[in-house]
Design a protein around this motif. Sequence first.
Motif, PDB file in Angstrom:
ATOM      1  N   ILE A 189     -27.507 -17.028   6.547  1.00 52.49           N
ATOM      2  CA  ILE A 189     -28.616 -16.582   5.710  1.00 52.49           C
ATOM      3  C   ILE A 189     -28.103 -15.870   4.468  1.00 52.49           C
ATOM      4  O   ILE A 189     -28.529 -16.154   3.347  1.00 52.49           O
ATOM      5  CB  ILE A 189     -29.535 -15.627   6.512  1.00 52.49           C
ATOM      6  N   GLU A 190     -27.163 -14.958   4.678  1.00 48.74           N
ATOM      7  CA  GLU A 190     -26.719 -14.138   3.552  1.00 48.74           C
ATOM      8  C   GLU A 190     -26.002 -14.945   2.492  1.00 48.74           C
ATOM      9  O   GLU A 190     -26.121 -14.664   1.308  1.00 48.74           O
ATOM     10  CB  GLU A 190     -25.821 -13.004   4.054  1.00 48.74           C
ATOM     11  N   THR A 191     -25.238 -15.941   2.926  1.00 43.85           N
ATOM     12  CA  THR A 191     -24.490 -16.693   1.918  1.00 43.85           C
ATOM     13  C   THR A 191     -25.322 -17.794   1.275  1.00 43.85           C
ATOM     14  O   THR A 191     -24.967 -18.276   0.214  1.00 43.85           O
ATOM     15  CB  THR A 191     -23.220 -17.334   2.518  1.00 43.85           C
ATOM     16  N   LEU A 192     -26.409 -18.206   1.929  1.00 39.57           N
ATOM     17  CA  LEU A 192     -27.106 -19.384   1.418  1.00 39.57           C
ATOM     18  C   LEU A 192     -28.516 -19.137   0.884  1.00 39.57           C
ATOM     19  O   LEU A 192     -28.929 -19.762  -0.087  1.00 39.57           O
ATOM     20  CB  LEU A 192     -27.195 -20.445   2.522  1.00 39.57           C
ATOM     21  N   VAL A 242     -34.424 -21.951   1.728  1.00 43.63           N
ATOM     22  CA  VAL A 242     -35.179 -20.954   2.484  1.00 43.63           C
ATOM     23  C   VAL A 242     -34.630 -20.805   3.899  1.00 43.63           C
ATOM     24  O   VAL A 242     -34.411 -21.799   4.598  1.00 43.63           O
ATOM     25  CB  VAL A 242     -36.674 -21.363   2.565  1.00 43.63           C
ATOM     26  N   GLY A 243     -34.388 -19.586   4.282  1.00 41.67           N
ATOM     27  CA  GLY A 243     -33.961 -19.304   5.655  1.00 41.67           C
ATOM     28  C   GLY A 243     -35.187 -19.052   6.513  1.00 41.67           C
ATOM     29  O   GLY A 243     -36.129 -18.383   6.092  1.00 41.67           O
ATOM     30  N   PHE A 244     -35.176 -19.614   7.693  1.00 42.26           N
ATOM     31  CA  PHE A 244     -36.326 -19.481   8.591  1.00 42.26           C
ATOM     32  C   PHE A 244     -35.797 -18.854   9.872  1.00 42.26           C
ATOM     33  O   PHE A 244     -35.063 -19.494  10.625  1.00 42.26           O
ATOM     34  CB  PHE A 244     -36.912 -20.876   8.827  1.00 42.26           C
ATOM     35  N   LEU A 266     -23.534 -27.172   2.382  1.00 44.70           N
ATOM     36  CA  LEU A 266     -24.975 -26.977   2.195  1.00 44.70           C
ATOM     37  C   LEU A 266     -25.273 -26.405   0.808  1.00 44.70           C
ATOM     38  O   LEU A 266     -26.235 -26.804   0.156  1.00 44.70           O
ATOM     39  CB  LEU A 266     -25.529 -26.044   3.279  1.00 44.70           C
ATOM     40  N   ARG A 267     -24.416 -25.488   0.368  1.00 47.77           N
ATOM     41  CA  ARG A 267     -24.659 -24.889  -0.946  1.00 47.77           C
ATOM     42  C   ARG A 267     -24.571 -25.945  -2.043  1.00 47.77           C
ATOM     43  O   ARG A 267     -25.403 -26.013  -2.939  1.00 47.77           O
ATOM     44  CB  ARG A 267     -23.677 -23.744  -1.204  1.00 47.77           C
ATOM     45  N   LEU A 292     -34.630 -26.150   4.126  1.00 47.96           N
ATOM     46  CA  LEU A 292     -35.220 -25.179   5.043  1.00 47.96           C
ATOM     47  C   LEU A 292     -34.262 -25.074   6.220  1.00 47.96           C
ATOM     48  O   LEU A 292     -33.960 -26.063   6.886  1.00 47.96           O
ATOM     49  CB  LEU A 292     -36.595 -25.653   5.517  1.00 47.96           C
ATOM     50  N   LEU A 293     -33.768 -23.858   6.450  1.00 47.84           N
ATOM     51  CA  LEU A 293     -32.688 -23.684   7.414  1.00 47.84           C
ATOM     52  C   LEU A 293     -33.072 -22.670   8.490  1.00 47.84           C
ATOM     53  O   LEU A 293     -33.450 -21.547   8.171  1.00 47.84           O
ATOM     54  CB  LEU A 293     -31.447 -23.181   6.648  1.00 47.84           C
ATOM     55  N   THR A 294     -32.999 -23.057   9.740  1.00 45.99           N
ATOM     56  CA  THR A 294     -33.133 -22.043  10.784  1.00 45.99           C
ATOM     57  C   THR A 294     -31.763 -21.786  11.352  1.00 45.99           C
ATOM     58  O   THR A 294     -30.941 -22.698  11.471  1.00 45.99           O
ATOM     59  CB  THR A 294     -34.032 -22.472  11.959  1.00 45.99           C
TER      60      THR A 294
END
Lengths: 263, 334
Positions: free
Chosen positions: B221-224, B54-56, B200-201, B212-214
């Motif tokens: 965001i787009e790649t993960l 999840v991108g934050f 990360l992937r 959870l990634l900020t």
Amino acid sequence: MNWLRISWLLYKINVRARMQYRVSFLLTTLLASVVTVAEFLGLAVVLHAFGAIRGWNVWEIGYLYGVLMTAKYLYRGVGSAVNNFEPYLVNGQLDQLLLRPMPLLLSVLTSRTRMVGGELLQSLTVLGVCLGKLLGDGTAGWSAIPLTLLIVCTGTVIMFAVGLATAAVGFWTTRTEDLSVLTDNASTTASQLPLSLFPDWLRTLLLTVVPFGFINYVPAMFIIRSEWGWWTIPATGAVAAMSLGAALALWRVGVRRYQSTGT
Amino acid sequence: MTTMLEAKGLGKTFATTLPKAGRLKAVRTLFSRDRKIVTAVNALDMHIEQGEFVGFIGPNGAGKSTTIKMLCGILHPSAGEVRICGLSPQRDRRRVARRIGVVFGQRSQLWWDLPLKDSFDILAAMFRLEAAAKERQLAKLEEVLQLRDFWDTPVRRLSLGQRMRGDLAAALLHDPELLVLDEPTIGMDAAAKRQIRDHLRLLNDQFGKTVLLTTHDMDDIETLCKRVIVISRGELLYDGGLEKLRERIGLPTTVRVTYAGDTALAPGMRIGDGLTAASEEICVESALGREAAVSFNRERIGVMEVLRLLSAWGDIADVHVEEPEFEEIVSRIY
């Protein structure tokens, strides 16, 4: 206990990290090894010139000094992080420590190490010489030895409690350096001398708010002066325990208010 | 599916005492009544399942870091509560610490002056890992993060990318289920960023870690991330798939043109030719002298078409196409 082992490991790690900067390490150690003795010699010269201050001779004042400084350096050795807590709040260093699966206070205490061997050796020398002289004079009985060891311990606890409470105030104010000048430096300097020399307000302050009077003066009135009764010893223990309890409570409330820092 | 993270009505207000200056400022600040209440996070709900990535995101000062710190147990919420694997990070901080791995891009949890491997020894002791378990975990992490090359290098001498790999390994050493990353690619060059993203992937795909990634980096965001949570001014703006967010935002684009002579365009004008509806959406943002800037949605109308329309207003001498920062777009949309 396991936490003790980890604390020891962290202590060794901190020392090793310090050693990375050899020159700085050597210089600090060298300087530290002369400061305490030089400080006491200064005090001794003044005392010698005056003979005695209001009935306290050089050896008795040396005893007060020795107990105070031994407690101070034991505290500095264990609680160096608490003594310099401001950066933890200002830089948000506490964040990382809160992520460790350790009790927070233990994380804090083991995150910074100050080697106090040199200072301790000097304080103990001053204490040992003065106590030896008082024993030789017959001013103090042999029970003074275990009692002195005991009050060094309670004194360390009082020092630590005051330091911890000062650090905990930082959770409200962030800055604690000014406050620590009052609670630590000024109080320590004052407590090197018998409390009876001071005006009432200062004496009251040093027996209540910052109870450094209980580190050396109060128990010494029994141990080496026999002016006050044995009750000074349990009273000293009680003050140490209450100070620690109060400081821990303040710390616990403070942690809930920790604000960290923005990025 | 099991719930990894749950936040309900999460809120955080800071009461900042306005600091006093001068003598005894700490003491005076303590007793000062000059307070300012700042709401950093307000009534935030969050629900993350095991295995999600999840991108934050949100603009600066949106409350991302404050939220993250409440999720990890660093800060105590003023309202609402958090559950990580069913535990409260505040009441059960130490148990939660064993189940999450946290990396702050701006800060390292490694021991600065010591070789990287020493940090793992210390962390292993702290998390009470047996020697065998530690070696097993490090061997696993080695596959993904390749740390052996700078194993013996003091952390302070590592490059930013290497240090981040070290920090990721440190956060994963105790094999946590949830990984919380706060701007892990900050300050890195493109190659290092790409490498960290690949790592990360893998961690998500092959090791099944919930992440959870900020980040401020839209490419991250787009790649993960399949899902994004957007906050602004401490409140939830969007929670859902990346695709859907993109549909809602489109591809806002700005074209700056310099005409050979002064232009008659004026801010607020629409420059369509009436032939297509989409052209009506081209909006003049600014126009002064020979220069003008127009904005439009590239999903609905192409840049060449826009230029054709713009050329009707004079001879174009120079063109510059810009894609605005993601955060800026988000805050503009909502």
